[in-house]
Structure formats: C-alpha cells, structure tokens
Design an enzyme around this catalytic site. Structure first.
Site, PDB file in Angstrom:
ATOM      1  N   LYS A   1       0.735  -1.200  -0.258  1.00  0.00           N
ATOM      2  CA  LYS A   1       0.190   0.005  -0.205  1.00  0.00           C
ATOM      3  C   LYS A   1       0.766   1.080  -0.117  1.00  0.00           C
ATOM      4  O   LYS A   1       0.472   2.051  -0.441  1.00  0.00           O
ATOM      5  CB  LYS A   1      -0.989  -0.001   1.290  1.00  0.00           C
ATOM      6  CG  LYS A   1      -2.012  -1.158   1.240  1.00  0.00           C
ATOM      7  CD  LYS A   1      -2.932  -1.025  -0.181  1.00  0.00           C
ATOM      8  CE  LYS A   1      -3.977  -2.131   0.016  1.00  0.00           C
ATOM      9  NZ  LYS A   1      -4.955  -1.950  -1.414  1.00  0.00           N
TER      10      LYS A   1
HETATM   11  N1  PMP Z   1      -3.456  -8.278   1.378  1.00  0.00           N
HETATM   12  C1  PMP Z   1      -3.669  -7.218   2.285  1.00  0.00           C
HETATM   13  C2  PMP Z   1      -3.091  -7.581   3.804  1.00  0.00           C
HETATM   14  C3  PMP Z   1      -4.234  -6.099   2.044  1.00  0.00           C
HETATM   15  O1  PMP Z   1      -4.435  -5.189   3.194  1.00  0.00           O
HETATM   16  C4  PMP Z   1      -4.744  -5.723   0.926  1.00  0.00           C
HETATM   17  C5  PMP Z   1      -5.605  -4.635   0.503  1.00  0.00           C
HETATM   18  N2  PMP Z   1      -7.030  -4.509   0.929  1.00  0.00           N
HETATM   19  C6  PMP Z   1      -4.755  -6.991  -0.169  1.00  0.00           C
HETATM   20  C7  PMP Z   1      -3.894  -7.877   0.378  1.00  0.00           C
HETATM   21  C8  PMP Z   1      -5.320  -6.842  -1.490  1.00  0.00           C
HETATM   22  O2  PMP Z   1      -4.634  -5.808  -2.236  1.00  0.00           O
HETATM   23  P1  PMP Z   1      -5.773  -4.905  -3.279  1.00  0.00           P
HETATM   24  O3  PMP Z   1      -6.460  -4.018  -2.410  1.00  0.00           O
HETATM   25  O4  PMP Z   1      -4.564  -4.027  -4.019  1.00  0.00           O
HETATM   26  O5  PMP Z   1      -6.436  -5.873  -4.083  1.00  0.00           O
END
Ligand code: PMP
Length: 344
Positions: A48
């Site tokens: 992120k």
């Molecule tokens: N794993 C974790 C620990 C996350 O916080 C997130 C984000 N919600 C994701 C995977 C998935 O990533 P994305 O939001 O880019 O699909």
C-alpha cells in the site's frame, strides 16, 4: 555530504523496488518454479506504500492537495499506515476510518503514525451510516480542504501497480513469468500488474485470490452481484462485500476462493519454512497456489509469481498468536505450543 547510493532524503524514496524471492520449501513437490514478490520490504511494510505515494503525488500535481490539507481514507490498516507515513513527510493531516475487524496492533500502529482513527463496525452493509465508507464520506464532506483517497473506486490505485509493481515483476523475471497469483481486495494490485504484464505478453495467466464470504469470484464468473455470497470471515484485506471499480475483472483469468483456517496455517508455514515473516493474505495466496497445484494448473516449466502483500508483525494478536488460533478452532494449542515453547 555527497549522496552515496544508500543515503536517502527521506523514507519515501525507499518505496517500491521490492525483491522477488524464490520459494524453496512451501512449494516443494509442486509443478513449476515459484517466486514471491515480497511487499513487506516497502518502508511501510506493505504494497500500500505504492498507492499512497502515487495517489497523493498525483493530487499534488493536479493542485488538489495543498500544505496542511487533510487526507481521509477507509482502510483495513495497511493503506492507512502508508497514507499516515506519506502524510508525515509531506505535512498533511491524516484521518482513517477502519473496520473493527482490523487487528488491534494495526490500529495502534496508525495512532503511532499520527493518524486520527475511527473504528467502524465490520459486519454492517456498505451503505450503513456506521460503515467505514459512509464515515469517511461524511468526514470528507464536513472537513474543508480534505481529500478522500477512496482506494476501492480510484483508478490511480490500479495505476500505481501498473507503473511500478508490474514493470518490476516483468524485469525481475526477464519476461519469463507465466502466471501471476495475487489477492484481490480493492483489486488494484492484481489489475495494475495484470494490465502491464498482458501488454508485454497476453499469455501470462492472471489468477486472483478471493475469500469465502466475498462476492468477487462469483461476480467475475457471472457479472452479477450476489449478496448470498456474503458472510463474515477472518482474513483482512482480501475479498469484498461490494464490487470495486479499481478491479479490472476482464484482466483476471480466474479466481480461487480460500478459507480462513487453511490460509492462517499457510502464513505460519511461510514464516517457518522460508524465513519470510508475512501477513495473513500471503498465507491466503500460498493456499490458493496449493489448490491450483492440486487442480493441475501449473506445468514444471512454468514461472509463477505470487504477491505477498504485507508483513507478519501486523498479525501478532491474530495468526501468530496461538491463543487466537485456538479460539478460532484452528488448532489444538497444547500440541502445537508445547512443540515450540518451553517454560523454565
Ligand atoms: N493483502 C492485504 C493485507 C491488504 O491489506 C490488501 C488490501 N486491501 C490486499 C491484500 C489486497 O490488495 P488490493 O487492495 O490491491 O487488491
């Protein structure tokens, strides 16, 4: 002082360029070569960081964000941490509306990074005024000079991974990647990487990981929102109870659903066997690989890249806590704990 290669102006310069690490033990006996894109190597310990930096700098470029302004977001914790980190360096206020499902460690960390945190009930509908979406929207309308990141519905989320994670993976595999396995929450990670990889080689297969209790897989297959798919589950950051526009469903070839228990054990397995201390969704991604391998998805010559989104330290009160595991009915504490801890 002249700048050497390893001296940085601030922590933000360390975002991205994460390593690709071969998996040796957890995929032993599986068909194919497996490599993990370990996003915990970002300074905020998750993927992120990439979207926080990209979205905030894009808002600055467009003149939307000015010094002292407030940045608001809904987050399962990781995005919040990254936004808080970027806000500190760039001088913004940071307000985060988080789900009550987020681990207490995550919430404490956000506070430690100077953010103001609103904890909202996890199991209410997205349009409930108490949901973290509605709370964030309300605060955005109330606070003058605020920007709402809105990661689930922001194309810049996907663009961040199209511009950075995708090219890194292509370069690190020297274009030899055959499959990508990635968890889908907002869908930004998988969609951005998928777009870049498919532009280089349309044959790269994009495999999404979804949770039991989430609507994404069914929506991908039918293009219909089926609320019967929704029920509470434990994995944080994976799957959704709504359809995020940040997800490009056409770029994803197939979704696999994984369960809470198997994913928790898989996360612990990655730590124990590979020495990579990763989060719950990394376990979910490994669990998906196990299921796909069983289904005969991979050939021995395939090069499979799996994204490990964050660091295990965020789950000390959950997946890496034996009491929590026992409370979920995930294992018999007596046998597993005695194997690793000896009280003198
Ligand atoms: N794993 C974790 C620990 C996350 O916080 C997130 C984000 N919600 C994701 C995977 C998935 O990533 P994305 O939001 O880019 O699909």
């Amino acid at each position: 002082m002249t700048k050497s290669k390893h001296v940085y102006d601030n922590v933000l310069q360390l975002i991205g360029s994460t390593p690709l690490i071969k998996l040796n033990k957890v995929t032993e006996g599986f068909d194919g070569n497996f490599f993990a894109k370990v996003e915990a190597f970002n300074p905020g310990h998750s993927s992120k960081d990439r979207i926080a930096l990209h979205i905030i700098e894009e808002a600055e470029r467009q003149g939307i964000l000015n010094p002292g302004d407030t940045i608001i977001e809904t987050t399962s914790g990781n995005t919040g941490f990254s936004i808080a980190m970027v806000s500190i360096i760039k001088g913004y206020e940071c307000i985060l509306a988080v789900s009550s499902k987020s681990s207490p460690d995550k919430i404490d960390m956000l506070k430690s990074m100077g953010a103001k945190v609103y904890v909202c009930p996890a199991h209410v509908k997205a349009d409930d005024p108490r949901s973290y979406y509605e709370v964030a929207k309300r605060l955005h309308s109330e606070i003058k000079g605020s920007v709402y990141i809105n990661q689930y519905f922001n194309v810049l989320n996907t663009e961040a991974h199209y511009k950075t994670t995708g090219p890194e993976i292509w370069e690190q595999t020297e274009g030899k990647i055959t499959h990508l396995v990635a968890c889908s929450g907002t869908g930004g990670t998988i969609s951005g990487i998928a777009k870049y990889l498919k532009e280089q080689n349309p044959n790269v297969k994009i495999l999404g990981v979804d949770a039991y209790g989430s609507v994404l897989k069914k929506y991908h297959e039918t293009r219909e929102f089926d609320s019967n798919e929704i029920y509470p589950y434990r994995i944080e950051g994976l799957g959704k109870n709504l359809i995020p526009t940040a997800t490009d469903f056409d770029a994803i070839d197939k979704f696999v659903k994984v369960g809470d228990e198997e994913s928790a054990h898989s996360a612990r397995e990655i730590s124990c066997k590979e020495g990579l201390f990763v989060g719950y969704t990394s376990g979910a991604a490994l669990q998906a690989i196990k299921q796909l391998n069983e289904e005969g998805e991979f050939k021995p010559t395939d090069n499979i890249v799996v994204v490990f989104p964050d660091h295990g330290s965020r789950y000390m009160s959950k997946v890496y806590n034996d009491k929590w595991m026992e409370d979920q009915g995930f294992f018999d504490t007596q046998t597993e704990m005695q194997a690793t801890i000896e009280y003198v």
